[in-house]
Design an enzyme around this catalytic site. Structure first.
Site, short mmCIF file in Angstrom:
data_model
loop_
_atom_site.label_atom_id
_atom_site.label_comp_id
_atom_site.label_asym_id
_atom_site.label_seq_id
_atom_site.Cartn_x
_atom_site.Cartn_y
_atom_site.Cartn_z
CB ILE A 185 3.24 5.03 12.88
CG1 ILE A 185 4.71 4.83 13.33
CG2 ILE A 185 2.38 5.42 14.07
CD1 ILE A 185 5.40 6.10 13.77
CE LYS A 225 -0.99 11.46 -2.75
NZ LYS A 225 0.15 12.33 -3.12
CG ASP A 264 -3.67 14.96 -1.69
OD1 ASP A 264 -3.23 15.36 -0.60
OD2 ASP A 264 -3.13 15.26 -2.78
CE1 TYR A 302 9.11 16.26 9.16
CE2 TYR A 302 10.85 16.35 10.81
CZ TYR A 302 9.75 15.72 10.26
OH TYR A 302 9.29 14.55 10.82
#
Length: 275
Positions: free
Chosen positions: A18, A38, A70, A164
């Site tokens: 995305i 990254k 990062d 999550y």
């Protein structure tokens, strides 16, 4: 606003999926795109690097700056923002797209995975937004757009993967609070979430193949993001947008072109009541 031409768009997690698609959609307007990720060298299992996306952005008509970062490193975030400012002179839009996934129940979620979810999702959204906001205050139509779901306290969204869900809702809560906090500055803070699963590496690696085939392409989220980012920031903030709803409001009614397999019933994404 008609286009994002000459606007500087800072996108985290932009080396694939995305994030990459949003970068390319903005590039087609002639935007300046800061590609944060990254992956600077080709990955054996994942396509795309910040440099390959930078090339695609330039081919699509935009200007690109690829920065390896990062998002868990707060000092590196500050450096990346300064590099973007030095290169393009300002920041008009921040897209918080970087995200980690971990659909494990409580007893199977390690401390390491818990920390990763928290740091890449909520914490990075907070810190990257914090770093960009002083510069967004100087922009003509500033936006923060975060790829996270509408808030829904129904336990069904927590029970299968508590960690999550908390991490993704943390991203959304950042936008809810910042929309009000920076309302006087005219900074739009919104969330965007897909109606269906999107054909990304996350879906390919965490779901059965049938769900991947019933998914939509990342372009639908990118087109919705593009529509949101062109809106007046002072009158469009604090929203939990759904990609399909955004595009319907723009006059679209046929979404088959976005389907991985046209004609297949789309598979609805997490966190949304079934329609």
């Amino acid at each position: 606003m008609d286009t994002l031409r000459d606007k500087t768009i800072f996108i985290t997690g932009a080396s694939r999926g995305i994030g990459r698609e949003i970068a390319l959609r903005c590039a087609r307007d002639g935007a300046n795109v800061v590609i944060i990720g990254k992956t600077a060298e080709a990955h054996p299992k994942l396509s795309g690097t910040i440099h390959s996306v930078a090339e695609e952005v330039q081919q699509a008509g935009g200007q690109a700056l690829a920065l390896q970062l990062d998002v868990r490193d707060e000092s590196a975030i500050a450096v990346a923002v300064e590099q973007a400012l030095a290169h393009f002179g300002g920041i008009d839009v921040l897209v918080n797209n970087a995200s980690a996934i971990g659909l494990t129940p409580t007893l199977r979620t390690s401390a390491k995975r818990l920390d990763l979810l928290w740091q890449v999702n909520m914490r990075a959204t907070f810190l990257v937004s914090q770093a960009c906001i002083p510069h967004l205050k100087l922009a003509a139509n500033p936006h923060i757009l975060t790829l996270s779901p509408p808030l829904n306290m129904d336990a069904q969204w927590f029970a299968p993967h508590v960690a999550y869900t908390i991490s993704k809702y943390g991203m959304s809560m950042c936008m809810l609070g910042m929309a009000q906090e920076f309302k006087a500055d005219g900074i739009a803070c919104n969330c965007l979430w897909p109606r269906t699963t999107i054909a990304t590496a996350a879906i390919e690696n965490n779901f059965p193949e049938a769900i991947l085939r019933a998914s939509r392409k990342p372009a639908i989220v990118a087109d919705a993001a593009h529509a949101i980012l062109r809106r007046d920031s002072r009158s469009s903030s604090g929203n939990f947008f759904i990609d399909e709803d955004v595009l319907r409001s723009e006059g679209m009614s046929d979404f088959d072109a976005y389907a991985v397999e046209p004609g297949t019933q789309p598979y609805e994404d997490l966190f949304l009541p079934h329609t």
